[in-house]
Design an enzyme around this catalytic site. Structure first.
Site, PDB file in Angstrom:
ATOM      1  CG  HIS A 159      -7.471   0.680  -4.687  1.00  0.00           C
ATOM      2  ND1 HIS A 159      -8.487   1.065  -3.832  1.00  0.00           N
ATOM      3  CD2 HIS A 159      -7.547   1.495  -5.765  1.00  0.00           C
ATOM      4  CE1 HIS A 159      -9.159   2.058  -4.397  1.00  0.00           C
ATOM      5  NE2 HIS A 159      -8.611   2.338  -5.557  1.00  0.00           N
ATOM      6  CG  HIS A 204      -5.575   6.659  -6.845  1.00  0.00           C
ATOM      7  ND1 HIS A 204      -5.256   5.538  -6.110  1.00  0.00           N
ATOM      8  CD2 HIS A 204      -6.902   6.528  -7.148  1.00  0.00           C
ATOM      9  CE1 HIS A 204      -6.324   4.767  -5.983  1.00  0.00           C
ATOM     10  NE2 HIS A 204      -7.341   5.351  -6.594  1.00  0.00           N
ATOM     11  NE  ARG A 212     -12.751   6.323   2.055  1.00  0.00           N
ATOM     12  CZ  ARG A 212     -13.316   5.124   2.140  1.00  0.00           C
ATOM     13  NH1 ARG A 212     -12.929   4.279   3.081  1.00  0.00           N
ATOM     14  NH2 ARG A 212     -14.276   4.796   1.298  1.00  0.00           N
TER      15      ARG A 212
END
Length: 412
Positions: free
Chosen positions: A107, A272, A291
């Site tokens: 993110h 993650h 992604r």
């Protein structure tokens, strides 16, 4: 104009279920006391994000939570939160049910989110475009609190550990990672190693190379692997996402497990992936996901690498404080200003006080509870399994009694 009296009482919510293909078929229905419909149900969203805002009813009209906050920011948020964040709910609460692995992801920071969103807007990209990387202008730090055994990957291992894990494994992908780390065990080496795996998606030989590595992983497992959990994770991910180099990338990351009640925090920049389990997740109100693998969606290598922190780090454990005579109230805090989370195990012998100010969202996980807001003119409100409410700042102090479990999202 919305009536002032509406802000003195908790407002029941209707929430959206997101049906991503990685979702569990039965975990969210069981949590909500509903029958599964045979289709994946991945996330239950409780909040005011414009992609799927919760809905309440005011004077017989459906009102989305983003509209409610926008039209009455002081009553819903309180002066402090409204001044800090503007007329928007700063957090998004979710129930997340992973039947299989989510995408390997990262993110952006607040600056990266603002700049990326503005850049894609300027380029004329529709918000719904599959080529879009930035869905809004907010960062997305997030915390998961496990409701069941919960498995995941988060943060890079040290270069030395990665090299140890790769020792004896075959395939050009593994060789490329090894070579990058042997050249440079600092930031540049980690970036080059990870980018080697990202860029392999476009190579026609990628799937065959992954199979060569998987064969060596299976052989190591058969011989009594010193890295059994990491090896089994690679095999599981390759089974779920055939031909995706994200399975090999998992060897670079820390593997973690959470027991019910345990939590993990993921700040901006940390690669993650959640692998399995049921949990309550809270985050800044954003849907920005870059992604890196384990997905059929866009992998934006340039933006992903720019947003990733390549320093080795272990999964971050939130600060947890307890209250109540039995320690039955747990509050989870992390180093962000948008959110905190409180969980309560309520029994008839002792009522529980919940955060007293700001915008709060409460979800009843099980049992039968009574929520009393001290400024509500309609009296206490009964909550049963799966019920959720938005509690405006103007509702005042909250007390929870009865028997059951609940979670409460709030702004610290």
């Amino acid at each position: 104009m919305l009536a002032v009296a509406q802000f003195h009482a908790p407002l029941p919510l209707t929430n959206t279920i997101q049906r991503y293909d990685w979702g569990s078929v039965d975990a969210i229905p069981h949590l909500l006391g509903a029958e599964p419909d045979g289709q994946p149900q991945a996330e239950l969203w409780l909040g005011a994000h414009t992609s799927a805002p919760s809905v309440t009813v005011i004077e017989d009209d459906d009102v989305t939570l983003d509209r409610l906050v926008r039209e009455a920011p002081v009553q819903t948020l309180g002066h402090r939160v409204a001044e800090q964040f503007g007329p928007r709910l700063p957090y998004l609460l979710k129930v997340l049910a992973a039947g299989k692995a989510l995408s390997l992801q990262v993110h952006p920071s607040p600056r990266q989110a603002r700049e990326g969103f503005a850049r894609e807007n300027k380029a004329g990209m529709a918000l719904s475009s599959p080529k879009r990387s930035f869905k809004d202008d907010q960062h997305k730090p997030e915390m998961i609190v496990a409701l069941s055994q919960f498995e995941g990957l988060a943060g890079f291992r040290t270069p030395r550990t990665i090299l140890d894990v790769l020792d004896g494994l075959a395939g050009d992908l593994v060789e490329g990672v090894r070579a990058a780390l042997l050249r440079d065990r600092g930031h540049d080496g980690m970036r080059d190693a990870f980018n080697h795996l990202l860029s392999a998606r476009a190579d026609e030989a990628c799937a065959a190379d992954i199979e060569a590595t998987l064969d060596s992983v299976r052989a190591r497992l058969a011989g009594g692997s010193p890295f059994e959990r990491a090896d089994r994770t690679v095999i599981d991910l390759a089974d779920q996402h055939p031909g995706d180099p994200g399975a090999i990338a998992s060897l670079m990351l820390n593997r973690f497990s959470l027991e019910p009640g345990e939590a993990a925090f993921t700040p901006a920049g940390v690669v993650h992936a959640y692998l399995s389990g049921l949990g309550v997740e809270i985050m800044a109100s954003s849907d920005n996901v870059l992604r890196a693998g384990l997905t059929t969606k866009l992998v934006d290598e340039e933006n992903l690498v720019a947003c990733t922190t390549f320093a080795p780090q272990q999964p971050f454990t939130p600060e947890v404080s307890t209250a109540g005579s039995r320690g039955q109230v747990h509050t989870y805090r992390v180093p962000v200003t948008e959110f905190a989370l409180t969980t309560a195990d309520v029994d008839p012998t002792e009522s529980v006080c919940l955060p007293a100010t700001g915008p709060r969202i409460l979800l009843c996980l099980d049992g039968e509870l009574t929520l009393d807001a001290d400024r509500a003119e309609t009296g206490a409100q009964r909550l049963t399994q799966g019920d959720s409410v938005f509690v405006p700042h103007d509702a005042g102090n909250l007390t929870l009694s009865g028997a059951g479990h609940a979670v409460c999202a709030w702004v610290p």
